[in-house]
Motif scaffolding. Structure first.
Motif, short mmCIF file in Angstrom:
data_model
loop_
_atom_site.label_atom_id
_atom_site.label_comp_id
_atom_site.label_asym_id
_atom_site.label_seq_id
_atom_site.Cartn_x
_atom_site.Cartn_y
_atom_site.Cartn_z
N GLY A 1 31.27 -8.10 12.55
CA GLY A 1 30.91 -7.04 13.39
C GLY A 1 29.74 -7.28 14.64
N ASN B 1 36.03 0.47 6.59
CA ASN B 1 36.85 0.60 7.27
C ASN B 1 37.79 0.56 7.06
N TYR B 2 37.44 -1.08 7.01
CA TYR B 2 39.13 -1.57 6.79
C TYR B 2 39.97 -1.39 5.87
N THR B 3 39.51 -0.87 4.07
CA THR B 3 39.89 -0.09 2.54
C THR B 3 39.57 0.48 1.87
N VAL C 1 35.77 -10.57 7.42
CA VAL C 1 35.12 -9.56 8.28
C VAL C 1 33.81 -9.68 8.64
N ASP D 1 39.94 -10.08 9.44
CA ASP D 1 40.83 -9.06 8.93
C ASP D 1 40.19 -8.06 9.12
N HIS D 2 38.86 -7.88 9.67
CA HIS D 2 38.57 -6.61 10.60
C HIS D 2 36.88 -7.18 11.28
N ILE E 1 31.36 -2.15 7.03
CA ILE E 1 33.01 -2.62 7.80
C ILE E 1 33.57 -2.69 6.80
N THR E 2 33.47 -3.35 5.80
CA THR E 2 34.45 -3.02 4.60
C THR E 2 35.29 -2.12 4.44
N GLY F 1 34.34 -4.99 13.07
CA GLY F 1 34.14 -3.89 12.71
C GLY F 1 32.50 -3.72 13.58
N TRP G 1 36.90 -1.03 -0.99
CA TRP G 1 36.00 -2.14 -0.65
C TRP G 1 34.92 -2.35 -1.61
N THR H 1 29.03 3.64 12.21
CA THR H 1 30.28 4.18 11.13
C THR H 1 29.65 5.06 10.82
#
Length: 250
Positions: free
Chosen positions: A15, A236-238, A13, A57-58, A233-234, A60, A241, A64
């Motif tokens: 961002g 936001n991905y899953t 990750v 993977d993401h 950010i993690t 971000g 987290w 957020t």
């Protein structure tokens, strides 16, 4: 890529770190809102990494709802455990603009070398770090008015309370040999001089709001807020987290 080739369970990750005075300053210069500026540069950064074929993977950002929720939760836990304290800071306030001035909104004469265009955080000529109230002939960069020194209440992370536990942990991890010589040297210097309470709030509007009465007109200082971006950010991905960040066995 190496970790993936080894078939390790890997999450990559990154961002854009979007809060703070640098964003507010640049947005004012470009005639944009901070959100508009961040939207533009987030897309630009994402395009560059795609061009370089960097396979996050993401990818971000820190602006957020997850960032707000996790940062405020960490803050509440610190508060409940007695690791925060209140103190008064002397800060420059511009009465014409009706706001306390963050470091980058002030310039003046360096108290060390006399450079006339020193910023409120450091002098670009002699390189010395500066407290904004130490500047001679300070000026507000927004209206060119003369700010006045005004007391304001802030929240601090009580680092001295953690010093003993931190030293014990450092000795264990240093013994494992996974620290660079430079990182060891810098950390030893901080400990040798004794840890000091560190301010975690700012008199700004662009940032994660402080969820505490008496401080709701402030935001978290970006140095406190930004590292939490890796967690948010993690998140936001899953929604799993915490399994990545709270799993010391792995």
């Amino acid at each position: 890529r190496y970790c993936r080739l080894r078939h390790w369970n890997t999450l990559f990750v990154c961002g854009t770190d979007e809060y703070g005075t640098a964003t507010e300053t640049r947005a004012l210069q470009e005639g944009l809102s901070p959100q508009e500026l961040c939207d533009r540069y987030h897309a630009l950064h994402a395009d560059i990494y795609t061009w370089f074929q960097i396979s996050f993977d993401h990818f971000g950002r820190t602006t957020t709802p997850q960032q707000t929720r996790i940062a405020q939760d960490i803050f509440q836990r610190l508060l409940a455990r007695g690791f925060l304290l209140q103190d008064t800071l002397e800060q420059l306030r511009c009465e014409s603009c009706g706001r306390y001035l963050a470091d980058r909104f002030v310039e003046g004469t360096c108290p060390f070398c006399g450079y006339a265009e020193a910023r409120g955080d450091q002098c670009d000529k002699c390189g010395k770090l500066i407290n904004a109230v130490e500047l001679k002939n300070p000026q507000c960069k927004l209206c060119r008015g003369t700010p006045v020194v005004t007391p304001t209440q802030h929240l601090f992370l009580d680092l001295p309370k953690l010093e003993g536990r931190l030293e014990a942990w450092l000795e264990r991890t240093w013994a494992a040999g996974e620290w660079t010589a430079n990182a060891r040297h810098i950390t030893r210097t901080w400990l040798r001089d004794g840890l000091k309470p560190r301010c975690i709030t700012r008199d700004l509007t662009w940032g994660t709001p402080v969820p505490l009465d008496g401080f709701r007109d402030k935001v978290f200082y970006v140095w406190f807020d930004a590292p939490i971006g890796y967690l948010s950010i993690t998140a936001n991905y899953t929604d799993q987290w915490e399994r990545w960040w709270k799993n010391p066995q792995q």
